[in-house]
Design an enzyme around this catalytic site. Structure first.
Site, PDB file in Angstrom:
ATOM      1  N   ASP A  14       0.811  -1.222   0.000  1.00 53.39           N
ATOM      2  CA  ASP A  14       0.000   0.000   0.000  1.00 53.39           C
ATOM      3  C   ASP A  14       0.846   1.274   0.000  1.00 53.39           C
ATOM      4  OD1 ASP A  14      -2.170  -1.713   0.120  1.00 53.39           O
ATOM      5  OD2 ASP A  14      -2.213  -1.660   2.315  1.00 53.39           O
ATOM      6  N   LYS A  17       1.869   2.052  -5.103  1.00 50.86           N
ATOM      7  CA  LYS A  17       2.393   1.469  -6.348  1.00 50.86           C
ATOM      8  C   LYS A  17       1.474   1.770  -7.530  1.00 50.86           C
ATOM      9  CE  LYS A  17       2.381  -2.522  -4.249  1.00 50.86           C
ATOM     10  NZ  LYS A  17       2.139  -2.117  -2.840  1.00 50.86           N
ATOM     11  N   HIS A  42      -4.614  -1.746  -5.829  1.00 46.92           N
ATOM     12  CA  HIS A  42      -3.782  -0.637  -6.309  1.00 46.92           C
ATOM     13  C   HIS A  42      -4.673   0.508  -6.790  1.00 46.92           C
ATOM     14  CE1 HIS A  42      -0.137  -3.512  -7.062  1.00 46.92           C
ATOM     15  NE2 HIS A  42      -0.596  -3.539  -5.832  1.00 46.92           N
TER      16      HIS A  42
HETATM   17  P1  GDP Z   1      -0.687   0.280  -3.520  1.00 41.10           P
HETATM   18  O1  GDP Z   1      -1.284  -0.990  -3.039  1.00 41.10           O
HETATM   19  O2  GDP Z   1       0.783   0.358  -3.257  1.00 41.10           O
HETATM   20  O3  GDP Z   1      -1.014   0.593  -4.947  1.00 41.10           O
HETATM   21  O4  GDP Z   1      -1.347   1.440  -2.621  1.00 41.10           O
HETATM   22  P2  GDP Z   1      -2.921   1.569  -2.272  1.00 41.10           P
HETATM   23  O5  GDP Z   1      -3.643   2.039  -3.464  1.00 41.10           O
HETATM   24  O6  GDP Z   1      -3.404   0.343  -1.597  1.00 41.10           O
HETATM   25  O7  GDP Z   1      -2.853   2.682  -1.133  1.00 41.10           O
HETATM   26  C1  GDP Z   1      -2.311   3.927  -1.365  1.00 41.10           C
HETATM   27  C2  GDP Z   1      -3.378   4.982  -1.048  1.00 41.10           C
HETATM   28  O8  GDP Z   1      -2.772   6.259  -0.947  1.00 41.10           O
HETATM   29  C3  GDP Z   1      -4.427   5.121  -2.127  1.00 41.10           C
HETATM   30  O9  GDP Z   1      -5.627   5.521  -1.529  1.00 41.10           O
HETATM   31  C4  GDP Z   1      -3.863   6.245  -3.011  1.00 41.10           C
HETATM   32  O10 GDP Z   1      -4.886   6.948  -3.706  1.00 41.10           O
HETATM   33  C5  GDP Z   1      -3.238   7.127  -1.981  1.00 41.10           C
HETATM   34  N1  GDP Z   1      -2.046   7.867  -2.407  1.00 41.10           N
HETATM   35  C6  GDP Z   1      -1.040   7.485  -3.229  1.00 41.10           C
HETATM   36  N2  GDP Z   1      -0.080   8.437  -3.269  1.00 41.10           N
HETATM   37  C7  GDP Z   1      -0.481   9.433  -2.443  1.00 41.10           C
HETATM   38  C8  GDP Z   1       0.097  10.659  -2.027  1.00 41.10           C
HETATM   39  O11 GDP Z   1       1.200  11.030  -2.410  1.00 41.10           O
HETATM   40  N3  GDP Z   1      -0.636  11.419  -1.142  1.00 41.10           N
HETATM   41  C9  GDP Z   1      -1.853  11.037  -0.677  1.00 41.10           C
HETATM   42  N4  GDP Z   1      -2.467  11.835   0.170  1.00 41.10           N
HETATM   43  N5  GDP Z   1      -2.418   9.878  -1.052  1.00 41.10           N
HETATM   44  C10 GDP Z   1      -1.738   9.070  -1.910  1.00 41.10           C
HETATM   45  P1  IMO Z   2      -0.842  -4.264  -2.209  1.00 44.45           P
HETATM   46  O1  IMO Z   2      -0.347  -4.828  -3.509  1.00 44.45           O
HETATM   47  C1  IMO Z   2      -1.012  -4.669   2.128  1.00 44.45           C
HETATM   48  C2  IMO Z   2      -1.072  -8.756   3.724  1.00 44.45           C
HETATM   49  C3  IMO Z   2      -2.328  -9.214   4.432  1.00 44.45           C
HETATM   50  C4  IMO Z   2      -1.745 -10.185   5.447  1.00 44.45           C
HETATM   51  C5  IMO Z   2      -0.612 -10.832   4.651  1.00 44.45           C
HETATM   52  C6  IMO Z   2      -0.964 -12.179   4.049  1.00 44.45           C
HETATM   53  O2  IMO Z   2      -2.127  -3.539  -2.330  1.00 44.45           O
HETATM   54  O3  IMO Z   2       0.239  -3.492  -1.535  1.00 44.45           O
HETATM   55  P2  IMO Z   2      -2.437 -12.870   1.940  1.00 44.45           P
HETATM   56  O4  IMO Z   2      -3.879 -12.656   1.653  1.00 44.45           O
HETATM   57  O5  IMO Z   2      -1.524 -12.294   0.925  1.00 44.45           O
HETATM   58  O6  IMO Z   2      -2.100 -14.305   2.244  1.00 44.45           O
HETATM   59  O7  IMO Z   2      -2.181 -12.071   3.341  1.00 44.45           O
HETATM   60  O8  IMO Z   2      -0.266  -9.926   3.634  1.00 44.45           O
HETATM   61  N1  IMO Z   2      -1.283  -8.235   2.352  1.00 44.45           N
HETATM   62  C7  IMO Z   2      -1.219  -6.949   2.014  1.00 44.45           C
HETATM   63  N2  IMO Z   2      -1.049  -5.841   2.777  1.00 44.45           N
HETATM   64  N3  IMO Z   2      -1.104  -4.543   0.795  1.00 44.45           N
HETATM   65  C8  IMO Z   2      -1.236  -5.642  -0.006  1.00 44.45           C
HETATM   66  O9  IMO Z   2      -1.202  -5.570  -1.343  1.00 44.45           O
HETATM   67  C9  IMO Z   2      -1.358  -6.905   0.618  1.00 44.45           C
HETATM   68  N4  IMO Z   2      -1.528  -8.168   0.159  1.00 44.45           N
HETATM   69  C10 IMO Z   2      -1.463  -8.967   1.228  1.00 44.45           C
HETATM   70  O10 IMO Z   2      -2.986  -8.129   5.049  1.00 44.45           O
HETATM   71  O11 IMO Z   2      -1.152  -9.464   6.504  1.00 44.45           O
HETATM   72 MG    MG Z   3      -2.840  -1.670  -1.820  1.00 50.26          MG
END
Ligand code: GDP
Ligand code: IMO
Ligand code: MG
Length: 407
Positions: A14, A17, A42
């Site tokens: 999170d 990416k 994502h």
């Molecule tokens: P990923 O799994 O790595 O793609 O990340 P996620 O999408 O799960 O979580 C990142 C969150 O932060 C999302 O809600 C994005 O819209 C938000 N986000 C990403 N970059 C920024 C940033 O620079 N500032 C803020 N405020 N939010 C961001």
């Molecule tokens: P992105 O790509 C954050 C965590 C789960 C749990 C552990 C194992 O959005 O960054 P699983 O279902 O993979 O066997 O769970 O990994 N987990 C993540 N945490 N972001 C993710 O993906 C995750 N994918 C799995 O919360 O702790």
């Molecule tokens: Mg994520």
């Protein structure tokens, strides 16, 4: 000249990416997922509209970008269908630009059943998407592969054997509900069109693109601290989330990658169980969660929040041969009077922090380094020098344009 880039998370996932891959996809021929499954969430924000992708590569919103799901991904056809339909409703189409490896292991409903009952006992806090059980079957050489969808006889035989095995586990070990084999076969049959439309020899496809001088971007899922080998085991996911996963998860050698962009938030979060040394439980934790909207993009669970751990980050930079740091969510720190970072641990393993005065002004949306407040610049420069890696992207908001490119 082609430039192949890997984008991956350096923390517990999170990190942003999705946002960064989308932002970098403008000049890219293809974006490839190489590990994980629909446990990923994502988020991309374009023109005020937010889209969350779980399986489709985050370059998908650029109509010319080729989308690849490599053999290292565990594939739920139910999740894929749902995601493709949702995107099609938004006008995003995939004809002639989605390539899914025949060697992907499939996630069946019975994998999800096992994941859910098992996590009640083992308390990893998985996403409940069947990821772990699907990878187990892959390694045990009994998985159903996407390519098996092309041979109905073989598929029936393999599914019958595998689901019978799953049912024995569910019944005897967990006293849980079992799955009907015919129902699973019928469901798979309804996804046959996905095989007909998108099945591919991904390794060969990527080889051909390389011959043509095309630039390819590889999109990691999860983060380095969730890596099955190098993460906080057993509180990890079941794939190699680190750089080596690209080689095995697509079929390219390590030297194929020219640039490795490692993403870290300007602080830290974790969703699910497991160690998190810099975790906060005070008002700062609340502020990070609120300002950063720290709720899981896949499960909606609240994310645990804390300060940035530079010792762990420096290790992740080494582990992945990161060439470029990308620091996201800088704007979330805008209203903190002081900001801490972990720079070492004491003999009991407790974090030792260095304190920085907060900049207490708005960085949200800033897209040049010069325009950042001096204290924000100092914070970034300290991180760069500690981890011995230059920052080349700073993110100041969820939207594409809220990004600073330094080189
Ligand atoms: P990923 O799994 O790595 O793609 O990340 P996620 O999408 O799960 O979580 C990142 C969150 O932060 C999302 O809600 C994005 O819209 C938000 N986000 C990403 N970059 C920024 C940033 O620079 N500032 C803020 N405020 N939010 C961001
Ligand atoms: P992105 O790509 C954050 C965590 C789960 C749990 C552990 C194992 O959005 O960054 P699983 O279902 O993979 O066997 O769970 O990994 N987990 C993540 N945490 N972001 C993710 O993906 C995750 N994918 C799995 O919360 O702790
Ligand atoms: Mg994520």
């Amino acid at each position: 000249m082609s430039l192949n880039t890997l984008v991956l998370g350096l923390q517990w996932g999170d990190e942003g990416k999705g946002k960064i891959v989308d932002a970098l996809s403008e000049e890219i021929h293809a974006v490839c997922r190489f590990q994980g499954g629909h446990n990923a969430g994502h988020t991309i924000k374009v023109n005020g509209q937010q889209t969350v992708l779980h399986l489709c590569p985050s370059g998908a919103l650029h109509p010319k970008v080729q989308c690849v799901i490599g053999n290292g991904v565990v594939l739920s056809l139910e999740a894929l269908e749902k995601e493709l339909k949702g995107l099609e409703e938004l006008g995003v189409t995939f004809e002639n630009r989605m390539h899914i490896s025949n060697a992907c292991s499939l996630i069946l409903p019975s994998h999800i059943g096992i994941d859910k009952v098992r996590d009640k006992k083992e308390s990893i806090g998985t996403t409940g998407r069947g990821i772990g059980p699907a990878y187990e079957d892959k390694v045990a050489r009994r998985a159903i592969r996407f390519g098996d969808m092309g041979n109905q006889e073989l598929l029936k035989e393999k599914v019958t054997t595998l689901v019978s095995y799953h049912n024995k586990i569910l019944q005897n070990l967990y006293e849980a509900d079992t799955f009907n084999i015919d129902d699973i076969l019928a469901e798979l049959d309804s996804y046959k069109y996905l095989y007909d439309n998108y099945s591919s020899d991904v390794q060969e496809t990527v080889y051909q693109w390389n011959q043509q001088g095309k630039s390819i971007l590889f999109e990691g899922a999860q983060g380095s601290l969730l890596d099955i080998d190098h993460g906080t085991y057993p509180y990890v996911t079941s794939s190699n989330t680190t750089a080596g996963g690209v080689s095995t998860g697509i079929g390219v050698g390590p030297k194929f990658i020219d640039k490795i962009v490692g993403i870290s938030k300007a602080y830290a979060t974790r969703v699910g169980e497991g160690p998190f040394l810099t975790e906060l439980f005070d008002d700062n934790a609340k502020m990070l969660a609120e300002r950063g909207h720290e709720f899981g993009a896949t499960t909606g669970r609240p994310r645990r929040c804390g300060w940035l751990d530079l010792v762990a980050l420096k290790k992740a930079v080494f582990l992945n041969s990161v060439t470029d740091l990308c620091l996201t969510k800088l704007d979330v720190l805008d209203s903190f009077e002081s900001i801490e970072v972990c720079i070492s641990y004491d003999s009991n393993g407790n974090p030792i922090f260095k304190s920085f005065p907060g900049w207490m002004s708005k960085t949200e949306g800033i897209n040049t380094f010069e325009a950042l407040p001096d204290r924000a610049k100092s914070y970034i420069q300290f991180i760069e020098s500690f981890i011995e890696c230059p920052a080349s992207i700073i993110s100041t908001g969820p939207s594409r344009e809220q990004t600073i490119y330094l080189s």
